[in-house]
Structures are given as structure tokens and as C-alpha cells.
Scaffold this motif. Structure first.
Motif, PDB file in Angstrom:
ATOM      1  N   LYS A  25       0.844  -1.202   0.000  1.00 64.34           N
ATOM      2  CA  LYS A  25       0.000   0.000   0.000  1.00 64.34           C
ATOM      3  C   LYS A  25       0.875   1.247   0.000  1.00 64.34           C
ATOM      4  O   LYS A  25       0.585   2.225  -0.698  1.00 64.34           O
ATOM      5  CB  LYS A  25      -0.932  -0.016   1.228  1.00 64.34           C
ATOM      6  N   ALA A  26       1.960   1.218   0.768  1.00 68.20           N
ATOM      7  CA  ALA A  26       2.869   2.363   0.827  1.00 68.20           C
ATOM      8  C   ALA A  26       3.585   2.582  -0.501  1.00 68.20           C
ATOM      9  O   ALA A  26       3.960   3.706  -0.841  1.00 68.20           O
ATOM     10  CB  ALA A  26       3.898   2.160   1.947  1.00 68.20           C
ATOM     11  N   LEU A  27       3.749   1.501  -1.269  1.00 69.20           N
ATOM     12  CA  LEU A  27       4.417   1.594  -2.571  1.00 69.20           C
ATOM     13  C   LEU A  27       3.455   1.989  -3.690  1.00 69.20           C
ATOM     14  O   LEU A  27       3.844   2.060  -4.851  1.00 69.20           O
ATOM     15  CB  LEU A  27       5.073   0.250  -2.920  1.00 69.20           C
ATOM     16  N   GLY A  28       2.195   2.202  -3.329  1.00 65.20           N
ATOM     17  CA  GLY A  28       1.215   2.585  -4.337  1.00 65.20           C
ATOM     18  C   GLY A  28       0.460   1.414  -4.933  1.00 65.20           C
ATOM     19  O   GLY A  28      -0.209   1.559  -5.946  1.00 65.20           O
ATOM     20  N   GLY A  29       0.596   0.238  -4.309  1.00 68.47           N
ATOM     21  CA  GLY A  29      -0.173  -0.914  -4.760  1.00 68.47           C
ATOM     22  C   GLY A  29       0.617  -1.970  -5.491  1.00 68.47           C
ATOM     23  O   GLY A  29       0.109  -3.076  -5.716  1.00 68.47           O
ATOM     24  N   SER A  30       1.852  -1.679  -5.879  1.00 70.22           N
ATOM     25  CA  SER A  30       2.664  -2.671  -6.572  1.00 70.22           C
ATOM     26  C   SER A  30       4.138  -2.410  -6.304  1.00 70.22           C
ATOM     27  O   SER A  30       4.529  -1.294  -5.945  1.00 70.22           O
ATOM     28  CB  SER A  30       2.397  -2.643  -8.079  1.00 70.22           C
ATOM     29  N   GLY A  31       4.965  -3.428  -6.500  1.00 71.48           N
ATOM     30  CA  GLY A  31       6.391  -3.256  -6.290  1.00 71.48           C
ATOM     31  C   GLY A  31       7.162  -4.516  -6.575  1.00 71.48           C
ATOM     32  O   GLY A  31       6.590  -5.609  -6.691  1.00 71.48           O
ATOM     33  N   SER A  32       8.475  -4.368  -6.703  1.00 69.50           N
ATOM     34  CA  SER A  32       9.346  -5.522  -6.892  1.00 69.50           C
ATOM     35  C   SER A  32       9.518  -6.225  -5.550  1.00 69.50           C
ATOM     36  O   SER A  32       9.207  -5.662  -4.493  1.00 69.50           O
ATOM     37  CB  SER A  32      10.710  -5.078  -7.423  1.00 69.50           C
ATOM     38  N   ILE A  33      10.045  -7.436  -5.598  1.00 67.61           N
ATOM     39  CA  ILE A  33      10.272  -8.182  -4.363  1.00 67.61           C
ATOM     40  C   ILE A  33      11.209  -7.407  -3.438  1.00 67.61           C
ATOM     41  O   ILE A  33      10.982  -7.319  -2.230  1.00 67.61           O
ATOM     42  CB  ILE A  33      10.846  -9.578  -4.680  1.00 67.61           C
TER      43      ILE A  33
END
Length: 290
Positions: A25-33
Motif C-alpha cells: 500500500k505504501a508503494l502505491g499498490g505494486s512493487g518488486s520483491i
């Protein structure tokens, strides 16, 4: 790496589920591992000492191994999804973490596909997914790093020199000398053919973690001699070392850890080949239309 501490010092994979959702959520909903894991470290307040505990004899630490299980359970529960490019995302943007219970998530995932014989199959599938993720992201890297651990320091310096040349650096030289503050080489990187930056680099071929004091020492050696600094290691960097490298008011130092080094060698095909396996499929419907 540090010796394994008491089990109670390590968060279990289910305890890492809610922090994983919060990190996404802090990353905006998506992110790398890597981005997700770093977010979880901060949210769960996992100490550097705990992060140095390895899983078995591989390059994966125990926390990251457990985070792989957390993501897989969350995916089975329907809260996460992932792409073939290794990006994980929330299945829904409005997930309320205050209404989630990791105990319920584990229970429901393990109860999927009843009766009991299918439940066992489901757990085997989950374990397979986790093992596949770890292998795909780390298995070949572990093999490559084990090779790099056993080459000579001079060979590792030459590899770093080749890596920088292949990445677009020019006038790359290995200049390592005793008492030279840990400087192993230098080169020039040009941006758009207009700007150039003089870079000095340091090579650290070992399994441990680079500390903030080592970053400070290297920065001291580069003062007045280059525009940028670069540290290349087969190991890792502590969180404090990462902060020190980008500390406000100090010349920034770029960092290449073992994982990124493997990725770059794969990208540049330096000792790493990618083989695609051809599969043949017979289209039964095609023959029905004859």
C-alpha cells in the motif's frame, strides 16, 4: 552472516503477511520483491542482525525466505497477484489491513480444495510455488556467486572492469594499490555524449555485508579524485551502509550488491547464458476443421 538466533527473534511467515500488505500500500499498490521486502523490514522493525540470518547455506536470508511464503499465501487467499516480471501487486486497492487476520488467512488457504487428500495436494502446490520463486530469483544467482567467491581478487577486479566497460564506461582501469584507500579502479561515464563523470570504484569479493564505516572510508579516499564513487560486492550492504551511501551533504556513492551484480552479468551475458526451451503443441481443433 550471523549465526541463527533463537526462533522467537524471527517473525514467522504468517506474521509477515499484514506488513507485506502495508508495504505494498505504501508503494502505491505494486512493487518488486526487493522494494516490498525493504518496506516490510521497516514496518516490522526487523533488525540488521536478524536480516543477516541465512536460510540454509544459500544466499537468501531467512526473513526473505519467509516473506516468499507470505506472498504465496496472500496470493492463494486472493489478496495479491504477480506478473512474470517479478512484480507483485494488490488484487484490490482498498484492502483494509485492520480487518485482516493472518491466522484466518492461513486457516482458509490450508482448507482450500477439501477433502483432506486435496488439501495435502494444495499445500504441496504452495510449497512448489515458494520453491520456484526462490529458485527463479536466487537459485542461479547462488551458483554464480559461489563461483565468484572462488576466483582471485585480481580476476574479480578484471570482471568489474569488463562489467563497467560493457555498461558504457570508458577509460576503465584497474589501479588497486596497497594503501590507496581501497580504490581498485577508475573510469569515465558519459551522459548523452555531453556530460562526463569521473568514477572510482572498489571491489569487495566476499560473502559478508559492507558496513557504513567502510562506505565512509571509501568516500574519504575518493575526495577530490572523482565525481562519483561505486562499490561492487558479491555480498550485501547493511541498511546503515545504504543510508550512508546517500547521506545528505556527502558525495553520493552508488552500490552494486551480489544480487544486482548477478542481474547485470545476466543482462550483459558475462559468463551467463539464457537458453529458451522450445515446446511443441498439437492443436486438435485445427484438424477438426479440415
Amino acid at each position: 552472516m550471523a549465526r541463527r538466533k533463537a526462533v522467537t527473534d524471527l517473525p514467522s511467515f504468517d506474521q509477515l503477511m499484514i506488513p507485506t500488505i502495508k508495504a505494498l500500500k505504501a508503494l502505491g499498490g505494486s512493487g518488486s520483491i526487493e522494494e516490498i521486502n525493504t518496506g516490510v523490514y521497516n514496518i516490522a522493525k526487523i533488525s540488521e542482525e536478524i536480516l543477516q540470518i541465512p536460510h540454509g547455506n544459500g544466499t537468501v536470508n531467512e526473513v526473505d525466505y519467509r516473506l516468499a511464503w507470505s506472498r504465496t499465501y496472500l496470493k492463494k487467499f486472493g489478496l495479491l497477484e504477480n506478473s512474470s516480471r517479478g512484480i507483485w501487486a494488490l488484487a484490490k486497492a482498498d484492502i483494509d489491513t485492520t480487518k485482516l487476520s493472518y491466522i484466518d488467512i492461513v486457516k482458509k488457504v490450508r482448507e482450500q480444495d477439501k477433502p483432506v487428500d486435496k488439501k495435502v495436494t494444495n499445500l504441496v502446490e504452495i510449497e512448489h510455488e515458494v520453491a520456484e520463486e526462490i529458485f527463479n530469483s536466487e537459485g542461479w544467482k547462488e551458483k554464480l556467486l559461489n563461483i565468484l567467491y572462488n576466483i582471485t581478487p585480481a580476476a574479480f577486479e578484471r570482471l568489474s572492469q569488463r562489467l563497467l566497460r560493457e555498461s558504457g564506461f570508458s577509460q576503465v582501469e584497474v589501479t588497486g594499490k596497497v594503501g590507496d584507500g581501497g580504490i581498485d579502479g577508475k573510469g569515465i561515464v558519459r551522459v548523452s555524449g555531453l556530460l562526463s563523470f569521473h568514477v572510482i570504484f572498489q571491489c569487495k569479493r566476499y560473502k559478508g555485508s559492507v558496513s557504513p564505516s567502510q562506505i565512509r572510508d571509501f568516500r574519504g579516499a575518493m575526495q577530490g579524485r572523482a565525481d562519483k564513487g561505486l562499490v561492487i560486492t558479491t555480498g550485501t550492504f547493511t541498511r546503515e551502509a545504504l543510508k550512508e551511501a546517500t547521506r545528505d551533504g556527502a558525495p553520493p556513492i552508488d552500490l552494486i550488491d551480489g544480487e544486482l551484480l548477478c542481474d547485470k552479468m545476466k543482462e550483459l551475458k558475462l559468463g551467463v547464458d539464457i537458453k529458451l526451451i522450445e515446446t511443441i503443441e498439437i492443436k486438435n481443433d485445427w484438424f477438426n476443421n479440415l
